[in-house]
Design an enzyme around this catalytic site. Sequence first.
Site, PDB file in Angstrom:
ATOM      1  CG  ASN A 193      10.507  -1.122 -12.225  1.00  0.00           C
ATOM      2  OD1 ASN A 193      11.418  -1.881 -11.881  1.00  0.00           O
ATOM      3  ND2 ASN A 193       9.267  -1.244 -11.782  1.00  0.00           N
ATOM      4  CG  HIS A 229       6.049  -9.404 -10.329  1.00  0.00           C
ATOM      5  ND1 HIS A 229       5.779  -9.249  -8.989  1.00  0.00           N
ATOM      6  CD2 HIS A 229       6.109  -8.160 -10.847  1.00  0.00           C
ATOM      7  CE1 HIS A 229       5.666  -7.959  -8.710  1.00  0.00           C
ATOM      8  NE2 HIS A 229       5.866  -7.272  -9.819  1.00  0.00           N
ATOM      9  CD  GLU A 258       7.281  -3.910  -9.439  1.00  0.00           C
ATOM     10  OE1 GLU A 258       6.355  -4.680  -9.737  1.00  0.00           O
ATOM     11  OE2 GLU A 258       7.359  -2.745  -9.868  1.00  0.00           O
TER      12      GLU A 258
HETATM   13  O1  G3I Z   1      -7.538   1.797  -3.238  1.00  0.00           O
HETATM   14  C1  G3I Z   1      -8.656   1.325  -4.002  1.00  0.00           C
HETATM   15  C2  G3I Z   1      -9.866   1.262  -3.185  1.00  0.00           C
HETATM   16  O2  G3I Z   1     -10.207   2.574  -2.782  1.00  0.00           O
HETATM   17  C3  G3I Z   1     -10.974   0.627  -3.990  1.00  0.00           C
HETATM   18  O3  G3I Z   1     -12.120   0.481  -3.201  1.00  0.00           O
HETATM   19  C4  G3I Z   1     -10.544  -0.742  -4.488  1.00  0.00           C
HETATM   20  C5  G3I Z   1     -11.582  -1.395  -5.357  1.00  0.00           C
HETATM   21  O4  G3I Z   1     -11.011  -2.292  -6.276  1.00  0.00           O
HETATM   22  O5  G3I Z   1      -9.382  -0.586  -5.251  1.00  0.00           O
HETATM   23  C6  G3I Z   1      -8.315  -0.028  -4.542  1.00  0.00           C
HETATM   24  O6  G3I Z   1      -7.255   0.127  -5.421  1.00  0.00           O
HETATM   25  C7  G3I Z   1      -6.567  -1.020  -5.782  1.00  0.00           C
HETATM   26  C8  G3I Z   1      -5.120  -0.819  -5.403  1.00  0.00           C
HETATM   27  O7  G3I Z   1      -4.356  -1.892  -5.872  1.00  0.00           O
HETATM   28  C9  G3I Z   1      -4.897  -0.680  -3.912  1.00  0.00           C
HETATM   29  O8  G3I Z   1      -5.251  -1.834  -3.271  1.00  0.00           O
HETATM   30  C10 G3I Z   1      -6.708  -1.222  -7.244  1.00  0.00           C
HETATM   31  O9  G3I Z   1      -8.051  -1.572  -7.576  1.00  0.00           O
HETATM   32  C11 G3I Z   1      -5.811  -2.319  -7.712  1.00  0.00           C
HETATM   33  O10 G3I Z   1      -5.828  -2.362  -9.144  1.00  0.00           O
HETATM   34  C12 G3I Z   1      -4.400  -2.020  -7.273  1.00  0.00           C
HETATM   35  O11 G3I Z   1      -3.579  -3.063  -7.675  1.00  0.00           O
HETATM   36  C13 G3I Z   1      -2.210  -2.754  -7.720  1.00  0.00           C
HETATM   37  C14 G3I Z   1      -1.670  -2.943  -9.122  1.00  0.00           C
HETATM   38  O12 G3I Z   1      -0.297  -2.702  -9.150  1.00  0.00           O
HETATM   39  C15 G3I Z   1      -2.344  -2.012 -10.104  1.00  0.00           C
HETATM   40  O13 G3I Z   1      -2.157  -2.478 -11.364  1.00  0.00           O
HETATM   41  C16 G3I Z   1      -1.492  -3.677  -6.780  1.00  0.00           C
HETATM   42  O14 G3I Z   1      -1.882  -3.396  -5.447  1.00  0.00           O
HETATM   43  C17 G3I Z   1      -0.007  -3.511  -6.935  1.00  0.00           C
HETATM   44  O15 G3I Z   1       0.647  -4.519  -6.217  1.00  0.00           O
HETATM   45  C18 G3I Z   1       0.400  -3.616  -8.390  1.00  0.00           C
HETATM   46  O16 G3I Z   1       1.766  -3.367  -8.493  1.00  0.00           O
HETATM   47  C19 G3I Z   1       2.362  -3.506  -9.777  1.00  0.00           C
HETATM   48  C20 G3I Z   1       3.477  -2.490  -9.870  1.00  0.00           C
HETATM   49  O17 G3I Z   1       3.018  -1.213  -9.592  1.00  0.00           O
HETATM   50  C21 G3I Z   1       4.142  -2.536 -11.225  1.00  0.00           C
HETATM   51  N1  G3I Z   1       4.577  -3.854 -11.558  1.00  0.00           N
HETATM   52  C22 G3I Z   1       3.589  -4.914 -11.403  1.00  0.00           C
HETATM   53  C23 G3I Z   1       2.958  -4.881 -10.023  1.00  0.00           C
HETATM   54  C24 G3I Z   1       2.002  -6.015  -9.837  1.00  0.00           C
HETATM   55  O18 G3I Z   1       0.923  -5.878 -10.702  1.00  0.00           O
END
Ligand code: G3I
Length: 573
Positions: A193, A229, A258
């Site tokens: 992916n 995206h 995605e």
């Molecule tokens: O769950 C923790 C929480 O406990 C904490 O307090 C908080 C503080 O920042 O962070 C929370 O985790 C976050 C998590 O999302 C859940 O909300 C992370 O910081 C945050 O980095 C994470 O972001 C995710 C991201 O991937 C990580 O790089 C996004 O939700 C998610 O949509 C995104 O998804 C990615 C795919 O996996 C791969 N392709 C790109 C896509 C978009 O970036």
Amino acid sequence: MRVRYVLLAALLCAGAAFPQSLRDLADQRGIKIGAAVDPSHFTESLYATTLAREFNQAEPENAMKFGPIHPGLTTYNFDPADQIVDFAQSHSMAIRGHNLVWYNQLPGWLTSANYTPEQLSSILQDHINTVAGRYAGKLSAWDVVNEAFNGDGTLRSYLWYDSPGIGLKGTGYIEQAFRWAHAADPKALLFYNDYSAETINTKSDAIYRMAQDFKARGVPIDGIGLQMHFTTNTGPLASMEANIKRITDLGLEVQITELDVRLPVNSGVASAASLATQAQIYHDITALCLKFPLCTAIQSWGFTDKYSWIPGTYPGFGAALEFDTNYQPKPAYTSIQNALQTAPPLISAAGLVNGASYAGGAVAPGEIVLLYGATFGPSTLDFGAQTSQTRLLFDGVAAPILYSQVGQTAAIVPFAVAGKVSTQVEYEYLGQRSAAITVSVTPAQPGVFSLDSSGQGAGAIVDASGQIVSRNHPAHHGDVISVFITGGGATLPASQDGQVLFDGPFPLLAATPQVKIGGVDCPVPYAGGASGLIAGVAQINVQVASGVASGEQSLIVVQGTSGSQSGLTVWVQ
Ligand code: G3I
């Protein structure tokens, strides 16, 4: 007044024929429509009801990633992922696993220790075994490796590859991850992916070369996930089409994994013009996927603008998904619906086979055929010609439909193809018609019905008393047994399409069959229609010749130059 009621009834019928949810429409297309989900929202009733109503697939947005699911060397946190699996299973949704190997969201215990390649290799193998193993048999697919390439086509430098890596060069670590994932969950389809690899470009070229190499060497890869995206500037659709074509030409699936289209927003609100552009993009991507039988899923990264990664990552942007923050469908939603309703179904000549023998290549007048792989049809089995919205046309003549479900339709080739060299076949569902395919016509293509419908082994053969001939009830020399075939061709007098015969005299096969049992020619006292049979099925009475050996013997029906399938047998004693 009466006219108005008739019109109203007609409109209501038309409405009823077009289920509205994306899920219902995707089910009719035989594809998955999915969304990335966060189980912390399942208690929010509109989140849960919208998800279950509109989607037939869910993918954890974060819950199955390495950091969240494997927070300590020996500790796992399966709860959020389990909640998603439970939700999906209780709503009959497929689950896409995301992901096993990625550079991002790795836990501190892993990145801060100086593990050796040997140690990392065993940590990763153990992780894949544990996570893919826990959900084995429950997931439809896994993103095994996510975002391993740079934009210039080189491999991304990170823990699992070269910092210090698991001790394998080039794409060797990716291959190893696929092999471990396949061992842990042999049923899940395994995907690579990535983002910005939708069009033909340096990155997608590199991914394509890897996929080609993996396929050639039997590495267990099933498909490529294209993230998509997007901003409103998506890049050329024609280039995406060429990319999907080259991947699916390898025999690999493509899944859009995605999809989101971020818009400039003012206090969270997008302009009507940008929402319309967004809707067009959702439409075009859906329609693009529906051009390929091997494009098997369309999934957005979330589904409500209430919860999306976009505003946090791209300040000033948002409104990227199909539902607004109040779970109201946006123009993007309607446009996906429209594409799912109107895309022409796809069919191929290779999917058209004899309903008894499964032999393909040509059709005969009156032959019961199965059409496999049509990409639009009833989501559940629809029996009988009366209610079916499915049509199969041979030179414009509608074939009687026996049953239909997306991916498989049984019909009877109209007798009007007799005498032709070829016929133009078109498939139609709910008024959407496929392009025509050209299929050769042959006077006869006999296929013998088998007892277990496999086309092989014991034939569906009865003796004079109507008892099924079997190992325990074999035919004896001199017995007259009845064999049932389809593809026997035209009859004398001519048969009527779809006619069920009750009273004799019954029409006879125009091309008299010869029957060999165990290689010995046997007399054929009768070959034609019979009471209770639909035109297109023929009964052939065969007398077991004295020279036939005892035991399970091959049975072949020959008409002109066409013979029935090999591997069909009858028990003789
Ligand atoms: O769950 C923790 C929480 O406990 C904490 O307090 C908080 C503080 O920042 O962070 C929370 O985790 C976050 C998590 O999302 C859940 O909300 C992370 O910081 C945050 O980095 C994470 O972001 C995710 C991201 O991937 C990580 O790089 C996004 O939700 C998610 O949509 C995104 O998804 C990615 C795919 O996996 C791969 N392709 C790109 C896509 C978009 O970036």
